[in-house]
Scaffold this motif. Structure first.
Motif, PDB file in Angstrom:
ATOM      1  N   LEU A  58      51.567  44.814  37.146  1.00  0.00           N
ATOM      2  CA  LEU A  58      50.770  43.729  36.585  1.00  0.00           C
ATOM      3  C   LEU A  58      50.174  44.174  35.254  1.00  0.00           C
ATOM      4  O   LEU A  58      49.870  45.348  35.066  1.00  0.00           O
ATOM      5  CB  LEU A  58      49.637  43.348  37.552  1.00  0.00           C
ATOM      6  N   PRO A  59      49.986  43.233  34.324  1.00  0.00           N
ATOM      7  CA  PRO A  59      49.394  43.586  33.030  1.00  0.00           C
ATOM      8  C   PRO A  59      47.925  43.965  33.174  1.00  0.00           C
ATOM      9  O   PRO A  59      47.201  43.391  33.989  1.00  0.00           O
ATOM     10  CB  PRO A  59      49.530  42.293  32.210  1.00  0.00           C
ATOM     11  N   ILE A  60      47.505  44.938  32.375  1.00  0.00           N
ATOM     12  CA  ILE A  60      46.089  45.278  32.252  1.00  0.00           C
ATOM     13  C   ILE A  60      45.754  45.287  30.761  1.00  0.00           C
ATOM     14  O   ILE A  60      46.588  44.924  29.927  1.00  0.00           O
ATOM     15  CB  ILE A  60      45.737  46.628  32.919  1.00  0.00           C
ATOM     16  N   ALA A  61      44.564  45.689  30.410  1.00  0.00           N
ATOM     17  CA  ALA A  61      44.145  45.686  29.012  1.00  0.00           C
ATOM     18  C   ALA A  61      44.973  46.646  28.163  1.00  0.00           C
ATOM     19  O   ALA A  61      45.688  47.507  28.685  1.00  0.00           O
ATOM     20  CB  ALA A  61      42.662  46.056  28.928  1.00  0.00           C
ATOM     21  N   CYS A  62      44.876  46.480  26.853  1.00  0.00           N
ATOM     22  CA  CYS A  62      45.508  47.380  25.877  1.00  0.00           C
ATOM     23  C   CYS A  62      47.033  47.368  25.939  1.00  0.00           C
ATOM     24  O   CYS A  62      47.687  48.348  25.565  1.00  0.00           O
ATOM     25  CB  CYS A  62      44.981  48.813  26.022  1.00  0.00           C
ATOM     26  N   GLY A  63      47.611  46.275  26.451  1.00  0.00           N
ATOM     27  CA  GLY A  63      49.062  46.168  26.516  1.00  0.00           C
ATOM     28  C   GLY A  63      49.713  47.091  27.522  1.00  0.00           C
ATOM     29  O   GLY A  63      50.925  47.340  27.451  1.00  0.00           O
ATOM     30  N   GLN A  64      48.947  47.593  28.474  1.00  0.00           N
ATOM     31  CA  GLN A  64      49.462  48.514  29.490  1.00  0.00           C
ATOM     32  C   GLN A  64      49.679  47.767  30.810  1.00  0.00           C
ATOM     33  O   GLN A  64      49.440  46.567  30.912  1.00  0.00           O
ATOM     34  CB  GLN A  64      48.485  49.678  29.675  1.00  0.00           C
ATOM     35  N   THR A  65      50.133  48.483  31.822  1.00  0.00           N
ATOM     36  CA  THR A  65      50.360  47.872  33.139  1.00  0.00           C
ATOM     37  C   THR A  65      49.799  48.767  34.232  1.00  0.00           C
ATOM     38  O   THR A  65      49.635  49.969  34.047  1.00  0.00           O
ATOM     39  CB  THR A  65      51.872  47.669  33.409  1.00  0.00           C
ATOM     40  N   ILE A  66      49.522  48.133  35.368  1.00  0.00           N
ATOM     41  CA  ILE A  66      49.264  48.873  36.599  1.00  0.00           C
ATOM     42  C   ILE A  66      50.583  48.884  37.363  1.00  0.00           C
ATOM     43  O   ILE A  66      51.201  47.842  37.562  1.00  0.00           O
ATOM     44  CB  ILE A  66      48.116  48.240  37.422  1.00  0.00           C
TER      45      ILE A  66
END
Length: 219
Positions: A58-66
């Motif tokens: 899933l997307p998280i902040a700063c264009g990163q993912t979990i």
């Protein structure tokens, strides 16, 4: 009384969550126990919060993912963490992987190039009373020479090859698990063991991760 169906639904989703882990090959009892104790829902915010217990990234902040939970479980299992180990995690992200590791080892050092992610993860660890995680905003590709060597190293972003600084910070007998490969092609999850005579590499499975980027982010 009105909250009961919602609580039952949450319990059922968590049960399905653990079943999905087992069905994808996460069979280590210690790893499953650690993942059962860490509520992924606390690490997923905003629009995707209601999908926290699905086996998907899933997307998280700063264009990163979990990462998807089964991949977290398989990487943790491949790392073979012991209760006395000190672990370096490169790529804190949401903090979920570090929280799982913290339930299995003595100490986790987790590094992220995004100051915001490191700060938010540190706040969450404090809220959850997880005392054995040290969170650092820094260039994870360089590792943490001042704290090395490490029993285990886990990298949650893909490099073309295992970074030399990280290999050098692994103890003799230690294990590193990381994805390798170009970000726009198939990547492989590999396990590296440091031996007296060099390194042993074992390919585990295809994966897809964000690329490992050197230097600090500008956010």
């Amino acid at each position: 009384m009105n909250d009961l169906p919602e609580e039952e639904d949450l319990a059922e989703r968590k049960m399905r969550f653990l079943f999905a882990l087992r069905s994808k090959g996460v069979t280590d009892a210690r790893v499953l126990g650690a993942m059962e104790r860490v509520d992924r829902g606390l690490f997923v915010k905003g629009l995707f919060a209601d999908r926290a217990y699905e086996d998907m990234p899933l997307p998280i902040a700063c264009g990163q993912t979990i990462s998807q939970p089964s991949v977290v479980g398989l990487m943790t299992q491949a790392l073979r963490p012991g209760p006395r180990d000190t672990v370096l995690e490169v790529g804190t992200g949401s903090g979920y992987q570090a929280a799982v590791l913290a339930g299995l080892v003595r100490r986790v050092y987790t590094v992220d190039r995004h100051r915001r992610l490191a700060r938010e993860a540190e706040d969450l660890f404090r809220t959850l009373h997880i005392p054995n995680i040290v969170t650092i905003a820094g260039d994870g590709s360089r590792g943490l020479p001042d704290q090395a060597p490490f029993d285990r190293i886990l990298v949650t972003a893909a490099a073309e090859d295992p970074p030399g600084p990280l290999l050098s910070q692994l103890k003799i007998g230690g294990i590193m698990v990381l994805p390798v490969g170009q970000s726009d092609t198939v990547q492989s999850l590999i396990r590296v063991r440091r031996l007296d005579t060099g390194f042993d590499y074992e390919e585990l499975r295809p994966v897809r991760f964000v690329p490992l980027v050197e230097g600090m982010a500008s956010d």
